[in-house]
Design a protein around this motif. Sequence first.
Motif, PDB file in Angstrom:
ATOM      1  N   THR A 185       0.718  -1.271   0.020  1.00 50.28           N
ATOM      2  CA  THR A 185      -0.035   0.112  -0.210  1.00 50.28           C
ATOM      3  C   THR A 185       0.813   1.094   0.112  1.00 50.28           C
ATOM      4  O   THR A 185       1.959   1.320   0.754  1.00 50.28           O
ATOM      5  CB  THR A 185      -1.164   0.131   0.991  1.00 50.28           C
ATOM      6  N   ALA A 186       0.662   2.071  -1.056  1.00 50.11           N
ATOM      7  CA  ALA A 186       1.280   3.401  -1.195  1.00 50.11           C
ATOM      8  C   ALA A 186       0.445   4.587  -0.263  1.00 50.11           C
ATOM      9  O   ALA A 186      -0.674   4.250  -0.272  1.00 50.11           O
ATOM     10  CB  ALA A 186       1.626   3.682  -2.526  1.00 50.11           C
ATOM     11  N   ASP A 187       1.225   5.600   0.102  1.00 47.86           N
ATOM     12  CA  ASP A 187       0.545   6.748   0.863  1.00 47.86           C
ATOM     13  C   ASP A 187       0.168   7.743  -0.389  1.00 47.86           C
ATOM     14  O   ASP A 187       0.838   8.194  -1.152  1.00 47.86           O
ATOM     15  CB  ASP A 187       1.380   7.496   1.541  1.00 47.86           C
ATOM     16  N   MET A 188      -1.233   7.676  -0.600  1.00 49.19           N
ATOM     17  CA  MET A 188      -1.697   8.495  -1.956  1.00 49.19           C
ATOM     18  C   MET A 188      -1.517   9.836  -1.695  1.00 49.19           C
ATOM     19  O   MET A 188      -1.043  10.519  -2.583  1.00 49.19           O
ATOM     20  CB  MET A 188      -3.133   8.406  -2.112  1.00 49.19           C
ATOM     21  N   GLY A 189      -1.487  10.321  -0.457  1.00 54.17           N
ATOM     22  CA  GLY A 189      -0.888  11.852  -0.260  1.00 54.17           C
ATOM     23  C   GLY A 189       0.417  12.192  -0.610  1.00 54.17           C
ATOM     24  O   GLY A 189       0.532  12.989  -1.173  1.00 54.17           O
ATOM     25  N   LYS A 190       1.381  11.203  -0.253  1.00 51.36           N
ATOM     26  CA  LYS A 190       2.531  11.444  -0.715  1.00 51.36           C
ATOM     27  C   LYS A 190       2.853  11.202  -2.136  1.00 51.36           C
ATOM     28  O   LYS A 190       3.582  12.111  -2.761  1.00 51.36           O
ATOM     29  CB  LYS A 190       3.466  10.288  -0.190  1.00 51.36           C
ATOM     30  N   GLU A 191       2.179  10.387  -2.763  1.00 46.99           N
ATOM     31  CA  GLU A 191       2.003  10.422  -4.353  1.00 46.99           C
ATOM     32  C   GLU A 191       1.784  11.527  -4.737  1.00 46.99           C
ATOM     33  O   GLU A 191       2.304  12.062  -6.064  1.00 46.99           O
ATOM     34  CB  GLU A 191       1.383   8.994  -4.845  1.00 46.99           C
ATOM     35  N   ILE A 192       0.540  12.369  -4.577  1.00 46.66           N
ATOM     36  CA  ILE A 192       0.086  13.338  -5.113  1.00 46.66           C
ATOM     37  C   ILE A 192       1.117  14.452  -4.780  1.00 46.66           C
ATOM     38  O   ILE A 192       1.482  15.449  -5.678  1.00 46.66           O
ATOM     39  CB  ILE A 192      -1.110  13.764  -4.501  1.00 46.66           C
ATOM     40  N   ALA A 193       1.972  14.544  -3.624  1.00 48.60           N
ATOM     41  CA  ALA A 193       2.732  15.530  -3.380  1.00 48.60           C
ATOM     42  C   ALA A 193       3.884  15.354  -4.163  1.00 48.60           C
ATOM     43  O   ALA A 193       4.511  16.414  -4.615  1.00 48.60           O
ATOM     44  CB  ALA A 193       3.138  15.565  -1.881  1.00 48.60           C
ATOM     45  N   ASP A 194       4.338  14.172  -4.538  1.00 50.18           N
ATOM     46  CA  ASP A 194       5.557  14.026  -5.469  1.00 50.18           C
ATOM     47  C   ASP A 194       5.153  14.554  -6.731  1.00 50.18           C
ATOM     48  O   ASP A 194       5.978  15.096  -7.483  1.00 50.18           O
ATOM     49  CB  ASP A 194       5.791  12.489  -5.536  1.00 50.18           C
ATOM     50  N   SER A 195       3.890  14.286  -7.212  1.00 51.54           N
ATOM     51  CA  SER A 195       3.561  15.018  -8.467  1.00 51.54           C
ATOM     52  C   SER A 195       3.407  16.543  -8.578  1.00 51.54           C
ATOM     53  O   SER A 195       3.811  16.950  -9.389  1.00 51.54           O
ATOM     54  CB  SER A 195       2.155  14.491  -8.736  1.00 51.54           C
ATOM     55  N   ILE A 196       2.943  16.892  -7.502  1.00 51.07           N
ATOM     56  CA  ILE A 196       2.693  18.311  -7.280  1.00 51.07           C
ATOM     57  C   ILE A 196       4.286  19.071  -7.264  1.00 51.07           C
ATOM     58  O   ILE A 196       4.636  19.996  -7.860  1.00 51.07           O
ATOM     59  CB  ILE A 196       2.155  19.028  -5.945  1.00 51.07           C
ATOM     60  N   PHE A 197       5.192  18.330  -6.579  1.00 56.69           N
ATOM     61  CA  PHE A 197       6.560  19.056  -6.693  1.00 56.69           C
ATOM     62  C   PHE A 197       7.077  18.700  -8.039  1.00 56.69           C
ATOM     63  O   PHE A 197       7.891  19.628  -8.256  1.00 56.69           O
ATOM     64  CB  PHE A 197       7.566  17.815  -5.744  1.00 56.69           C
ATOM     65  N   ALA A 198       6.949  17.693  -8.835  1.00 56.12           N
ATOM     66  CA  ALA A 198       7.444  17.534 -10.257  1.00 56.12           C
ATOM     67  C   ALA A 198       6.713  18.859 -11.213  1.00 56.12           C
ATOM     68  O   ALA A 198       7.537  19.366 -11.634  1.00 56.12           O
ATOM     69  CB  ALA A 198       7.367  16.318 -10.739  1.00 56.12           C
ATOM     70  N   LEU A 199       5.343  19.131 -10.867  1.00 54.37           N
ATOM     71  CA  LEU A 199       4.755  20.233 -11.737  1.00 54.37           C
ATOM     72  C   LEU A 199       5.402  21.466 -11.225  1.00 54.37           C
ATOM     73  O   LEU A 199       5.768  22.369 -12.016  1.00 54.37           O
ATOM     74  CB  LEU A 199       3.355  20.059 -11.475  1.00 54.37           C
ATOM     75  N   THR A 200       5.770  21.756 -10.012  1.00 56.55           N
ATOM     76  CA  THR A 200       6.056  22.885  -9.417  1.00 56.55           C
ATOM     77  C   THR A 200       7.708  23.121 -10.051  1.00 56.55           C
ATOM     78  O   THR A 200       7.841  24.278 -10.292  1.00 56.55           O
ATOM     79  CB  THR A 200       6.310  23.027  -7.891  1.00 56.55           C
ATOM     80  N   CYS A 201       8.535  22.044 -10.047  1.00 59.23           N
ATOM     81  CA  CYS A 201       9.826  22.156 -10.771  1.00 59.23           C
ATOM     82  C   CYS A 201       9.525  22.611 -12.245  1.00 59.23           C
ATOM     83  O   CYS A 201      10.328  23.473 -12.600  1.00 59.23           O
ATOM     84  CB  CYS A 201      10.596  20.870 -10.754  1.00 59.23           C
ATOM     85  N   LEU A 202       8.678  22.094 -12.900  1.00 55.81           N
ATOM     86  CA  LEU A 202       8.287  22.319 -14.326  1.00 55.81           C
ATOM     87  C   LEU A 202       8.060  23.917 -14.286  1.00 55.81           C
ATOM     88  O   LEU A 202       8.482  24.691 -15.219  1.00 55.81           O
ATOM     89  CB  LEU A 202       7.486  21.613 -14.962  1.00 55.81           C
ATOM     90  N   ALA A 203       7.039  24.386 -13.544  1.00 58.70           N
ATOM     91  CA  ALA A 203       6.645  25.672 -13.642  1.00 58.70           C
ATOM     92  C   ALA A 203       7.705  26.719 -13.112  1.00 58.70           C
ATOM     93  O   ALA A 203       8.173  27.657 -13.821  1.00 58.70           O
ATOM     94  CB  ALA A 203       5.687  25.925 -12.693  1.00 58.70           C
ATOM     95  N   ASN A 204       8.529  26.311 -12.355  1.00 61.11           N
ATOM     96  CA  ASN A 204       9.679  27.216 -11.643  1.00 61.11           C
ATOM     97  C   ASN A 204      10.736  27.347 -12.870  1.00 61.11           C
ATOM     98  O   ASN A 204      11.294  28.302 -13.073  1.00 61.11           O
ATOM     99  CB  ASN A 204      10.256  26.688 -10.581  1.00 61.11           C
ATOM    100  N   SER A 205      11.124  26.205 -13.763  1.00 62.62           N
ATOM    101  CA  SER A 205      11.797  26.157 -14.599  1.00 62.62           C
ATOM    102  C   SER A 205      11.605  26.902 -15.697  1.00 62.62           C
ATOM    103  O   SER A 205      12.559  27.451 -16.450  1.00 62.62           O
ATOM    104  CB  SER A 205      12.328  24.410 -15.105  1.00 62.62           C
TER     105      SER A 205
END
Length: 106
Positions: free
Chosen positions: A57-77
């Motif tokens: 079982t994975a932590d869905m909140g962590k997986e969503i946060a990981d996705s938000i982090f990647a999207l934020t890196c793209l936005a910042n870049s």
Amino acid sequence: MPFNKIQKDVDDWVQQYKIEYFHPLAIITQLSEEVGELAREVNNRHGPRIKKSPEDTADMGKEIADSIFALTCLANSQKIDLNKSWKSLIDKLYKRDKNRFEKKEN
């Protein structure tokens, strides 16, 4: 939390390293991996997929946060202001969809 705070948190973390932001295609690849992990967990919980182990079982909140982090890196870049983009999206939704769906009664 406002997006500008999230974007600053990510930028503060990234700026401590020499490499800085990855190339946009690399960020999209990372985002795809993270969304895939989220999709796997959603399928485990709500789809027909049978888990190999109940502990798988994975932590869905962590997986969503990981996705938000990647999207934020793209936005910042790309120097994208997510607060501005978010406001534009919400304004569009309220205008476009104001009569699209049945509303709850108060």
